[in-house]
Scaffold this motif. Structure first.
Motif, PDB file in Angstrom:
ATOM      1  N   ARG A   1       0.834  -1.203   0.000  1.00 21.35           N
ATOM      2  CA  ARG A   1       0.000   0.000   0.000  1.00 21.35           C
ATOM      3  C   ARG A   1       0.869   1.254   0.000  1.00 21.35           C
ATOM      4  O   ARG A   1       0.511   2.271  -0.611  1.00 21.35           O
ATOM      5  N   LYS A   2       2.009   1.196   0.678  1.00 21.32           N
ATOM      6  CA  LYS A   2       2.920   2.344   0.749  1.00 21.32           C
ATOM      7  C   LYS A   2       3.841   2.445  -0.473  1.00 21.32           C
ATOM      8  O   LYS A   2       4.620   3.397  -0.575  1.00 21.32           O
ATOM      9  N   GLY A   3       3.766   1.465  -1.367  1.00 26.45           N
ATOM     10  CA  GLY A   3       4.650   1.468  -2.530  1.00 26.45           C
ATOM     11  C   GLY A   3       6.054   0.993  -2.214  1.00 26.45           C
ATOM     12  O   GLY A   3       6.995   1.292  -2.965  1.00 26.45           O
ATOM     13  N   LEU A   4       6.219   0.247  -1.134  1.00 26.28           N
ATOM     14  CA  LEU A   4       7.521  -0.274  -0.737  1.00 26.28           C
ATOM     15  C   LEU A   4       7.744  -1.665  -1.324  1.00 26.28           C
ATOM     16  O   LEU A   4       6.787  -2.359  -1.687  1.00 26.28           O
ATOM     17  N   ASP A   5       8.986  -2.075  -1.405  1.00 28.54           N
ATOM     18  CA  ASP A   5       9.341  -3.424  -1.846  1.00 28.54           C
ATOM     19  C   ASP A   5       9.515  -4.288  -0.603  1.00 28.54           C
ATOM     20  O   ASP A   5      10.526  -4.169   0.087  1.00 28.54           O
ATOM     21  N   PRO A   6       8.566  -5.178  -0.280  1.00 30.29           N
ATOM     22  CA  PRO A   6       8.691  -5.967   0.944  1.00 30.29           C
ATOM     23  C   PRO A   6       9.804  -6.995   0.908  1.00 30.29           C
ATOM     24  O   PRO A   6      10.185  -7.532   1.947  1.00 30.29           O
ATOM     25  N   ASP A   7      10.335  -7.258  -0.287  1.00 30.47           N
ATOM     26  CA  ASP A   7      11.450  -8.209  -0.393  1.00 30.47           C
ATOM     27  C   ASP A   7      12.791  -7.582  -0.038  1.00 30.47           C
ATOM     28  O   ASP A   7      13.721  -8.289   0.357  1.00 30.47           O
ATOM     29  N   ARG A   8      12.891  -6.268  -0.202  1.00 29.73           N
ATOM     30  CA  ARG A   8      14.171  -5.585  -0.030  1.00 29.73           C
ATOM     31  C   ARG A   8      13.984  -4.318   0.799  1.00 29.73           C
ATOM     32  O   ARG A   8      14.038  -3.198   0.275  1.00 29.73           O
ATOM     33  N   PRO A   9      13.769  -4.448   2.094  1.00 31.64           N
ATOM     34  CA  PRO A   9      13.594  -3.265   2.930  1.00 31.64           C
ATOM     35  C   PRO A   9      14.852  -2.398   2.954  1.00 31.64           C
ATOM     36  O   PRO A   9      15.975  -2.901   2.807  1.00 31.64           O
ATOM     37  N   ARG A  10      14.663  -1.136   3.188  1.00 32.59           N
ATOM     38  CA  ARG A  10      15.796  -0.223   3.205  1.00 32.59           C
ATOM     39  C   ARG A  10      16.734  -0.569   4.367  1.00 32.59           C
ATOM     40  O   ARG A  10      16.313  -0.999   5.437  1.00 32.59           O
ATOM     41  N   ASN A  11      18.000  -0.375   4.142  1.00 32.23           N
ATOM     42  CA  ASN A  11      19.052  -0.535   5.151  1.00 32.23           C
ATOM     43  C   ASN A  11      19.263  -1.975   5.615  1.00 32.23           C
ATOM     44  O   ASN A  11      20.024  -2.212   6.559  1.00 32.23           O
ATOM     45  N   LEU A  12      18.617  -2.942   4.980  1.00 36.37           N
ATOM     46  CA  LEU A  12      18.744  -4.335   5.412  1.00 36.37           C
ATOM     47  C   LEU A  12      19.404  -5.188   4.345  1.00 36.37           C
ATOM     48  O   LEU A  12      19.267  -4.934   3.145  1.00 36.37           O
ATOM     49  N   THR A  13      20.110  -6.213   4.788  1.00 33.23           N
ATOM     50  CA  THR A  13      20.664  -7.232   3.907  1.00 33.23           C
ATOM     51  C   THR A  13      20.208  -8.594   4.405  1.00 33.23           C
ATOM     52  O   THR A  13      19.704  -8.732   5.523  1.00 33.23           O
ATOM     53  N   ARG A  14      20.392  -9.609   3.588  1.00 32.38           N
ATOM     54  CA  ARG A  14      19.930 -10.946   3.946  1.00 32.38           C
ATOM     55  C   ARG A  14      20.646 -11.511   5.148  1.00 32.38           C
ATOM     56  O   ARG A  14      20.083 -12.283   5.928  1.00 32.38           O
ATOM     57  N   ALA A  15      21.891 -11.130   5.342  1.00 32.73           N
ATOM     58  CA  ALA A  15      22.667 -11.566   6.513  1.00 32.73           C
ATOM     59  C   ALA A  15      23.557 -10.414   6.954  1.00 32.73           C
ATOM     60  O   ALA A  15      24.064  -9.650   6.118  1.00 32.73           O
ATOM     61  N   VAL A  16      23.736 -10.303   8.247  1.00 34.24           N
ATOM     62  CA  VAL A  16      24.625  -9.267   8.797  1.00 34.24           C
ATOM     63  C   VAL A  16      26.020  -9.876   8.940  1.00 34.24           C
ATOM     64  O   VAL A  16      26.250 -10.768   9.752  1.00 34.24           O
ATOM     65  N   MET A  17      26.938  -9.366   8.145  1.00 32.31           N
ATOM     66  CA  MET A  17      28.325  -9.839   8.145  1.00 32.31           C
ATOM     67  C   MET A  17      29.224  -8.646   8.448  1.00 32.31           C
ATOM     68  O   MET A  17      29.292  -7.696   7.660  1.00 32.31           O
ATOM     69  N   LEU A  18      29.892  -8.688   9.580  1.00 32.91           N
ATOM     70  CA  LEU A  18      30.697  -7.561  10.046  1.00 32.91           C
ATOM     71  C   LEU A  18      32.157  -7.779   9.712  1.00 32.91           C
ATOM     72  O   LEU A  18      32.661  -8.908   9.689  1.00 32.91           O
ATOM     73  N   ALA A  19      32.856  -6.677   9.493  1.00 32.23           N
ATOM     74  CA  ALA A  19      34.290  -6.767   9.246  1.00 32.23           C
ATOM     75  C   ALA A  19      35.012  -7.121  10.541  1.00 32.23           C
ATOM     76  O   ALA A  19      34.579  -6.752  11.644  1.00 32.23           O
ATOM     77  N   ASP A  20      36.104  -7.858  10.438  1.00 27.86           N
ATOM     78  CA  ASP A  20      36.895  -8.166  11.610  1.00 27.86           C
ATOM     79  C   ASP A  20      37.488  -6.880  12.182  1.00 27.86           C
ATOM     80  O   ASP A  20      37.838  -5.960  11.462  1.00 27.86           O
ATOM     81  N   GLY A  21      37.620  -6.868  13.505  1.00 30.36           N
ATOM     82  CA  GLY A  21      38.219  -5.699  14.093  1.00 30.36           C
ATOM     83  C   GLY A  21      37.756  -5.528  15.517  1.00 30.36           C
ATOM     84  O   GLY A  21      36.881  -6.205  15.978  1.00 30.36           O
TER      85      GLY A  21
END
Length: 296
Positions: A276-296
């Motif tokens: 209804r809002k015209g959003l893509d429910p498959d690809r929400p903003r600021n999200l990825t399928r998995a959170v993978m952080l850089a070492d450090g």
């Protein structure tokens, strides 16, 4: 149709398949044994499923069970088994935790592939490859893991899958998609389900959504709801709560259905509002399928 809508619709069949898998000797051996002291860990959606898993196992008398975010695991405690939930098998916090467990620590991961880092780091893996998803927003993998767990504990999933099919065929609660604020409440293992429902609304539709144990709702959060709100209750509501919520003007959504089946309705609502809002429910903003952080 979006990927996530198709994945939501596939859940009853996926649950039946997961329940069948739970009865196989290899999976039975990989999952916690009766009496073991168990920690279930995950991130995001998987954490909320872990919360439900922990309550269900203790309620079944199968053994002491705790749930933690993978990043907050108490390394000073002793557990007979650590069980991790991760769809991608690449989530940094989960992989790091499994790799850091002491030698000899029994560990199991429930994931989608035997080639992912989490599967390599755990001593045993249960693969739900048939429940993997194309959408960033997670639905059927999480509920398949919960279905597997419940079947392992002795629950007959056939009636639950039937309730979910009826939920898929039903209209969404009248007026729910028009609300501006959503609160999800649960008791027992339904608290994890409520947390997951709120996350789905936030992720897919950028909605203002909150979740609480039902008895805690009176202790402050009820002040936020009004005629613009919907309050969705998983499981039996505490005495008097429905009347109190209705007095605020909020829409109350409840049924006698199994909370896991009810979650299907909340997932559908999230997709409907997103569209209804015209959003893509498959690809929400600021999200990825998995959170993978850089070492450090």
């Amino acid at each position: 149709m979006s990927f996530v809508a198709e994945e939501i619709a596939s859940q009853p069949d996926v649950w039946r398949r997961a329940a069948g898998l739970a009865a196989t000797p290899a999976v039975t051996a990989a999952l916690p044994q009766h009496g073991e002291r168990v920690a279930v860990v995950g991130c995001g959606t998987s954490l909320f499923m872990a919360q439900s898993c922990a309550v269900l196992r203790e309620a079944a008398g199968a053994g002491e069970t705790d749930a933690f975010p993978a990043s907050e695991f108490p390394h000073g405690r002793r557990y007979d088994r650590v069980l991790a939930l991760t769809r991608s098998g690449t989530t940094t916090e989960v992989v790091r935790l499994l790799a850091a467990l002491p030698a000899g620590q029994a560990s199991t991961v429930i994931t989608t592939s035997g080639t992912v880092p989490a599967a390599a780091s755990a001593r045993a893996a249960v693969l739900l490859d048939f429940a993997d998803e194309r959408s960033v927003v997670q639905t059927r993998f999480a509920t398949a893991a919960l279905a597997l767990w419940r079947a392992h504990l002795g629950t007959d999933l056939a009636p639950v899958a039937g309730e979910a099919e009826r939920e898929l065929a039903a209209e969404l609660p009248d007026g729910a998609a028009d609300r501006a604020q959503f609160t999800f409440l649960g008791t027992g293992w339904g608290v994890g389900i409520a947390n997951e429902a709120a996350l789905k609304l936030r992720e897919a539709s950028q909605s203002w959504a909150e979740s609480y144990p039902a008895m805690e709702f009176r202790h402050g959060p009820i002040s936020v709801v009004d005629e613009r709100s919907a309050v969705w209750i998983f499981g039996a509501p505490p005495a008097g709560l429905v009347d109190e919520v209705r007095q605020t003007g909020a829409l109350v959504v409840q049924s006698g259905a199994d909370p896991m089946a009810q979650l299907v309705g909340a997932q559908r609502l999230a997709v409907a509002i997103a569209e209804r809002k015209g959003l893509d429910p498959d690809r929400p903003r600021n999200l990825t399928r998995a959170v993978m952080l850089a070492d450090g």
